[in-house]
Design a protein around this motif. Structure first.
Motif, PDB file in Angstrom:
ATOM      1  N   HIS B  57      45.164  39.471  58.232  1.00 16.05           N
ATOM      2  CA  HIS B  57      46.218  38.439  58.145  1.00 16.05           C
ATOM      3  C   HIS B  57      47.473  39.034  57.515  1.00 16.05           C
ATOM      4  O   HIS B  57      47.860  38.671  56.401  1.00 16.05           O
ATOM      5  N   PHE B  58      48.105  39.946  58.195  1.00 15.93           N
ATOM      6  CA  PHE B  58      49.340  40.556  57.688  1.00 15.93           C
ATOM      7  C   PHE B  58      49.127  41.180  56.303  1.00 15.93           C
ATOM      8  O   PHE B  58      49.911  40.951  55.385  1.00 15.93           O
ATOM      9  N   SER B  87      46.272  34.402  44.907  1.00 15.36           N
ATOM     10  CA  SER B  87      46.276  33.083  45.541  1.00 15.36           C
ATOM     11  C   SER B  87      44.876  32.482  45.660  1.00 15.36           C
ATOM     12  O   SER B  87      44.721  31.264  45.624  1.00 15.36           O
ATOM     13  N   PHE B  88      43.856  33.320  45.815  1.00 18.52           N
ATOM     14  CA  PHE B  88      42.518  32.786  46.113  1.00 18.52           C
ATOM     15  C   PHE B  88      41.464  33.170  45.082  1.00 18.52           C
ATOM     16  O   PHE B  88      40.309  32.780  45.217  1.00 18.52           O
ATOM     17  N   ASN B 152      47.056  37.214  65.442  1.00 18.43           N
ATOM     18  CA  ASN B 152      48.074  36.464  64.701  1.00 18.43           C
ATOM     19  C   ASN B 152      49.509  36.692  65.166  1.00 18.43           C
ATOM     20  O   ASN B 152      50.337  35.805  65.022  1.00 18.43           O
ATOM     21  N   ALA B 153      49.837  37.874  65.660  1.00 19.78           N
ATOM     22  CA  ALA B 153      51.222  38.160  66.036  1.00 19.78           C
ATOM     23  C   ALA B 153      51.288  38.453  67.537  1.00 19.78           C
ATOM     24  O   ALA B 153      50.853  39.506  67.981  1.00 19.78           O
ATOM     25  N   LEU B 194      47.885  26.827  60.176  1.00 17.60           N
ATOM     26  CA  LEU B 194      48.366  27.093  58.829  1.00 17.60           C
ATOM     27  C   LEU B 194      49.833  27.494  58.908  1.00 17.60           C
ATOM     28  O   LEU B 194      50.196  28.471  59.555  1.00 17.60           O
ATOM     29  N   GLY B 195      50.658  26.689  58.266  1.00 15.53           N
ATOM     30  CA  GLY B 195      52.095  26.950  58.293  1.00 15.53           C
ATOM     31  C   GLY B 195      52.796  26.185  59.401  1.00 15.53           C
ATOM     32  O   GLY B 195      54.014  26.140  59.453  1.00 15.53           O
ATOM     33  N   GLY B 196      52.033  25.579  60.293  1.00 16.11           N
ATOM     34  CA  GLY B 196      52.605  24.744  61.345  1.00 16.11           C
ATOM     35  C   GLY B 196      52.532  23.278  60.938  1.00 16.11           C
ATOM     36  O   GLY B 196      52.113  22.955  59.818  1.00 16.11           O
ATOM     37  N   PRO B 197      52.907  22.383  61.852  1.00 19.36           N
ATOM     38  CA  PRO B 197      53.017  20.964  61.491  1.00 19.36           C
ATOM     39  C   PRO B 197      51.689  20.307  61.108  1.00 19.36           C
ATOM     40  O   PRO B 197      51.674  19.278  60.446  1.00 19.36           O
ATOM     41  N   LEU B 199      49.262  21.584  59.173  1.00 20.99           N
ATOM     42  CA  LEU B 199      48.542  22.285  58.092  1.00 20.99           C
ATOM     43  C   LEU B 199      47.889  21.287  57.143  1.00 20.99           C
ATOM     44  O   LEU B 199      48.434  20.229  56.856  1.00 20.99           O
ATOM     45  N   PHE B 200      46.711  21.651  56.689  1.00 24.87           N
ATOM     46  CA  PHE B 200      45.957  20.887  55.686  1.00 24.87           C
ATOM     47  C   PHE B 200      45.887  19.391  55.996  1.00 24.87           C
ATOM     48  O   PHE B 200      46.219  18.559  55.158  1.00 24.87           O
ATOM     49  N   LEU B 201      45.442  19.070  57.206  1.00 22.02           N
ATOM     50  CA  LEU B 201      45.262  17.666  57.571  1.00 22.02           C
ATOM     51  C   LEU B 201      44.032  17.079  56.873  1.00 22.02           C
ATOM     52  O   LEU B 201      43.873  15.875  56.793  1.00 22.02           O
ATOM     53  N   ASN B 239      47.818  27.350  65.179  1.00 22.50           N
ATOM     54  CA  ASN B 239      48.235  28.754  65.300  1.00 22.50           C
ATOM     55  C   ASN B 239      47.172  29.772  64.876  1.00 22.50           C
ATOM     56  O   ASN B 239      47.282  30.944  65.212  1.00 22.50           O
ATOM     57  N   PHE B 242      43.508  31.252  67.470  1.00 22.83           N
ATOM     58  CA  PHE B 242      43.292  32.512  68.194  1.00 22.83           C
ATOM     59  C   PHE B 242      42.139  33.311  67.577  1.00 22.83           C
ATOM     60  O   PHE B 242      41.542  34.153  68.241  1.00 22.83           O
TER      61      PHE B 242
END
Lengths: 98, 279
Positions: B57-58, B87-88, B152-153, B194-197, B199-201, B239, B242
Motif C-alpha cells: 500500500h504505497f 497509525s496502527f 492500487n495504482a 478507503l479515501g473515497g466517498p 469510507l468507513f460506512l 477503490n 482490486f
C-alpha cells in the motif's frame, strides 16, 4: 497534468514522524522540492484536501496522510473521518489515474 | 516436486491488530475465529516455506516507481513501516526469506515462464503481509517468499493476468525439485473503499459483489470472475476492491474450488476467509 506528483508528495509526507512534522510545520519549505502547478501547490500548502481530492489525488494516499496528520495533532478518528467525508463528498469520484 | 500443503486467503485490515487484542468487539468475534482457524490450518500443514501474495500500500512502491508484480528474493526480510507503527500500532517484525524458491518462481538467468516480475533483494513488507503473519504465524519462523501485486495504482493488471500469475506460480512449485512443503497465503479485501466517498460506512460498500465474489472462490469459477472483475466494476465496489484479485491468484494456485469460503460481515464490510487443504 502532474497529479502523479501530488501522489509522490503525499507518499513522501507520510514516510516518518519527522517528515510529517516537517510538512505540518513548514509546508512551503517541504514543497519546494517538487514540480507542482500553482493550484496543486496552494492546495497542498493550505492542506485543502477537498481540492486535492477533486484534482485526482489518489484517495487512499490522501486519506493516509489525513489520518497521519490527525494522529499527530491528536484529532479523534471519528471527527477526522466526518470532516474528510464532508470535504470530498461534493466532488463525486474523480479520475485518479496518473 | 513441491507439495502444496495449504492455501489460505485472509484479510489484512490493519485496524484489526488492535481491535482483536483483549476483549474482542461482538461484530469482530467471527473474524477472530476465522484467523484462529487459519492459524490452526497453517500449523497442521507444517510448511517449510510460505509464499505470500499481497499488495503493497504505497510503502515499498509509489508513484515515482511502481512495480506491477515483484518478488522478494532475500535471506532476511523485515516488516512494518514507520507510519504503520504510528497509525496502527503494528510491531516491527523480521523473518527468514527463501531465495531458492523465489528463484524457482522468477527464474535465474532469464525471467521464467513469460512472467515479467520485478524483484527486490531487500523487501520490507507492509501490513498486507505483516497482519496475516501476526495472526497466522506470530513466531515468524517459517521462510517467506513475498509476491507483491499492484492493485492500487492504475494501470492495474487484468483479472485474467492475476489468474495467469497463479498458474505460473503453481507450475513453478510443481517443477521445483527440493521436496518442499509449501503453503500459500494471499491477503486482500472484498468490496472496500478507503479515501473515497464510501469510507468507513460501518458495513460493506457492495454486499452484492461480496456474495458473488465469495461464490466464485467457493465454486472455483475463475472464468466468471475474470469476466466480471473489470476496472469499472471493481471501482464501483470501492477503490480497494482490486485487492480481491489476489484471491484469484490464490485460487489459481490451488487449482480447485475452496474447501471453505466465507465473507464475514463486520464494521469493515465482509472480511474474506478462503481455505484450501493439500492440493
Amino acid at each position: 497534468m502532474s497529479r502523479g506528483m501530488i501522489d509522490i508528495v503525499l507518499y513522501d509526507i507520510d514516510q516518518t514522524i519527522a517528515s510529517i512534522d516537517r510538512f505540518a510545520t513548514d509546508p512551503g519549505g517541504f514543497l519546494d522540492a517538487y514540480r507542482l502547478t500553482e493550484d496543486e501547490r496552494r492546495a497542498l500548502e493550505t492542506w485543502d484536501y477537498g481540492s486535492l481530492y477533486a484534482m485526482g489525488a489518489h484517495p487512499f494516499l490522501l486519506f493516509q496522510v489525513v489520518r497521519s496528520l490527525a494522529v499527530r495533532d491528536g484529532v479523534a478518528m471519528p471527527q477526522i473521518i466526518e470532516q474528510y467525508r464532508e470535504a470530498i463528498s461534493p466532488h463525486g469520484a474523480p479520475d485518479y489515474i496518473t | 516436486m513441491t507439495e502444496l500443503v495449504a492455501a489460505l486467503g485472509v484479510p489484512h485490515t490493519p485496524m484489526l491488530w488492535r481491535l482483536l487484542e483483549g476483549d474482542v468487539p461482538p461484530d469482530l468475534r467471527e473474524v477472530a475465529v476465522g484467523f484462529e482457524r487459519a492459524r490452526a490450518l497453517l500449523s497442521e500443514a507444517e510448511p517449510d516455506v510460505i509464499v505470500m501474495v499481497a499488495s503493497d500500500h504505497f510503502h515499498e512502491f509509489n508513484h515515482a516507481n511502481m512495480a506491477t508484480f515483484s518478488i522478494g528474493k532475500a535471506d532476511h526480510i523485515d516488516g512494518t513501516h514507520r507510519n504503520e507503527e504510528r497509525s496502527f500500532g503494528l510491531p516491527t517484525v523480521e523473518m527468514p526469506g527463501h531465495p531458492g524458491l523465489a528463484e524457482a518462481i522468477i527464474g535465474r538467468e532469464n525471467l521464467a515462464g513469460g512472467f515479467d516480475f520485478s524483484f527486490s533483494n531487500n523487501p520490507v513488507l507492509d501490513h498486507a503481509y505483516v497482519v496475516p503473519l501476526l495472526f497466522l504465524r506470530p513466531e515468524m519462523d517459517i521462510p517467506v517468499v513475498p509476491i507483491h501485486t499492484n492493485t492500487n495504482a492504475p494501470p492495474i493488471p487484468t483479472a485474467q493476468r492475476f489468474v495467469e500469475l497463479g498458474r505460473h506460480i503453481r507450475k513453478a512449485l510443481d517443477q521445483h525439485d527440493e521436496g518442499l512443503r509449501v503453503a500459500v497465503i494471499a491477503s486482500g479485501h472484498l468490496a472496500y473503499d478507503l479515501g473515497g466517498p464510501n469510507l468507513f460506512l460501518g458495513r460493506s460498500t457492495d454486499p452484492g459483489f461480496d456474495a458473488m465474489a465469495t461464490g466464485w472462490i467457493r465454486r472455483g469459477e475463475l472464468d466468471e470472475a475474470e469476466m466480471v472483475c473489470t476496472f469499472t466494476r471493481l471501482t464501483e465496489a470501492g477503490n480497494l476492491t482490486f485487492q480481491f484479485l489476489n484471491f484469484l491468484t490464490l485460487a489459481a494456485i490451488a487449482g480447485r474450488p475452496a474447501d471453505h469460503a466465507e465473507g464475514i460481515a463486520c464494521r469493515f464490510g465482509h472480511e474474506p476467509f478462503y481455505f484450501w487443504g493439500p492440493s
